[in-house]
Design a protein around this motif. Sequence first.
Motif, mmCIF file in Angstrom:
data_model
loop_
_atom_site.group_PDB
_atom_site.id
_atom_site.type_symbol
_atom_site.label_atom_id
_atom_site.label_comp_id
_atom_site.label_asym_id
_atom_site.label_seq_id
_atom_site.Cartn_x
_atom_site.Cartn_y
_atom_site.Cartn_z
ATOM 1 N N ALA A 1 -24.479 -3.709 2.526
ATOM 2 C CA ALA A 1 -24.769 -2.546 1.504
ATOM 3 C C ALA A 1 -23.608 -1.781 1.374
ATOM 4 N N ILE A 2 -23.556 -1.481 2.333
ATOM 5 C CA ILE A 2 -22.316 -0.179 2.772
ATOM 6 C C ILE A 2 -20.900 -0.690 2.392
ATOM 7 N N ALA A 3 -20.891 -2.114 2.633
ATOM 8 C CA ALA A 3 -19.100 -1.955 2.359
ATOM 9 C C ALA A 3 -19.265 -2.443 0.845
ATOM 10 N N ALA A 4 -20.368 -3.372 -0.030
ATOM 11 C CA ALA A 4 -20.269 -2.573 -1.492
ATOM 12 C C ALA A 4 -20.660 -2.041 -2.710
ATOM 13 N N GLN A 5 -20.829 -0.982 -1.882
ATOM 14 C CA GLN A 5 -21.249 0.217 -2.594
ATOM 15 C C GLN A 5 -19.100 1.223 -2.414
ATOM 16 N N GLY A 6 -18.992 0.889 -1.434
ATOM 17 C CA GLY A 6 -17.727 1.726 -0.661
ATOM 18 C C GLY A 6 -16.365 0.634 -1.394
ATOM 19 N N GLY A 7 -16.736 -0.275 -1.923
ATOM 20 C CA GLY A 7 -15.322 -1.048 -2.153
ATOM 21 C C GLY A 7 -14.640 -1.416 -1.484
ATOM 22 N N VAL A 8 -15.258 -2.706 0.238
ATOM 23 C CA VAL A 8 -14.301 -2.422 1.056
ATOM 24 C C VAL A 8 -14.960 -4.197 1.186
ATOM 25 N N GLU B 1 -20.268 0.845 12.068
ATOM 26 C CA GLU B 1 -18.812 0.524 12.563
ATOM 27 C C GLU B 1 -17.740 0.284 10.765
ATOM 28 N N MET B 2 -19.279 -0.302 10.038
ATOM 29 C CA MET B 2 -18.696 -0.187 8.446
ATOM 30 C C MET B 2 -18.038 1.397 7.665
ATOM 31 N N GLN B 3 -19.337 2.012 8.483
ATOM 32 C CA GLN B 3 -18.666 3.587 7.786
ATOM 33 C C GLN B 3 -17.440 4.199 8.648
ATOM 34 N N LYS B 4 -17.581 3.888 9.383
ATOM 35 C CA LYS B 4 -15.643 4.442 10.276
ATOM 36 C C LYS B 4 -15.241 4.211 9.706
ATOM 37 N N PHE B 5 -15.042 2.599 9.052
ATOM 38 C CA PHE B 5 -13.791 2.372 8.419
ATOM 39 C C PHE B 5 -13.876 2.623 7.271
ATOM 40 N N LEU B 6 -14.921 2.556 6.644
ATOM 41 C CA LEU B 6 -14.306 3.217 5.117
ATOM 42 C C LEU B 6 -14.104 4.461 4.590
ATOM 43 N N GLY B 7 -14.795 5.655 5.307
ATOM 44 C CA GLY B 7 -14.317 6.783 5.843
ATOM 45 C C GLY B 7 -12.286 6.630 6.114
ATOM 46 N N SER B 8 -12.093 5.913 6.863
ATOM 47 C CA SER B 8 -10.499 5.490 7.405
ATOM 48 C C SER B 8 -9.941 5.208 6.600
#
Length: 345
Positions: A317-324, A286-293
Amino acid sequence: MINESVLLESRTLRTSVLERTEVLDKVKALSLLPDGLHVTTAMVAAYFEVGIKTLESVVIDHRDEFRVNGYQVLTGPELTSFKEVSGLNTRAAAIALWSRRAVLNAGMLLRDSKVARQVRTYLLDAETEVRTRPVDNSVHRASWAELDERIDTRITDVLGKTVVPMLNVLIETAGEQRRELISLREDVQEIQLKLVEHDLQLSRLQRGQDVRALTGVIGTIDAMTWKEFELHVAELLRRDGCTDVEVYGGHGGDRGVDITARTADGRTVAVQCKNFAPFRHVLSGEMQKFLGSSKVLHRADVALYVATCAFTRESLAIAAQGGVTAVHRGLLEAWSAGVRLQVLR
């Protein structure tokens, strides 16, 4: 607010609520074998109004889980002994027996059964009510909603435990009227489901009133619908100086985000709002999907994932890497209470 799909995904959550087998009787009468403890596969399929092959497929996919919860297949001497004790009359060389826990387990896994969806909704609503109901030792008069709920429950109980079993007996012995009786039984069962839906609506209404009146900020948020929650987050953005705040409301034109805005210093903002149940977690997918959007489609300078629950370690971890910025339940409560988000300053 409660997302029933969590039960389909999480064995841990299913296990945590398996003691609540009483919800089966609230939704629909569950007929038992003469021993008063078990049901057959055919009886479970009839309860959930699905085909036997559909039910057997679910068992194959989750066999270990069902075995732990009382599902068993009897053959040979075990079957002979059970028939003697229970009075079951069958010539089958093997028979699958289900405990009430196993039946409830099936209700949490049958995706397309209308009855199973009612069971899941009733189950999760009951869990939420237990968590959010305040302790009240005072004697008070019943509200109209409570009275209606008691009436609905009583009628459902009578239909399930008296009327439907009586119709079953009549159908077995009927001649020319068999078709009419079957049609009548279907009508009665449809009324049962309508009463359950009404009961659920009343319970949500009553719980929402209680939470708003007697609990704090997070309790009020938990009682919101998804639309109310999005509007609440939009107001928080405006309070913290954001402009051009636009709520998409699930209309499909948001390209994967719920709210867009602009900070006081001109940065673009993209927000995802999820009013999940408190025991839910935002998953990595779910976080990956929002990161892309937010970052690819919207090219947002500030990306906020606001949820009424926690985030898994992987999603954080995904949020931190992607700036979310992951606004979890605790941070949401503080934000709603007046604390300004650091990323919006």
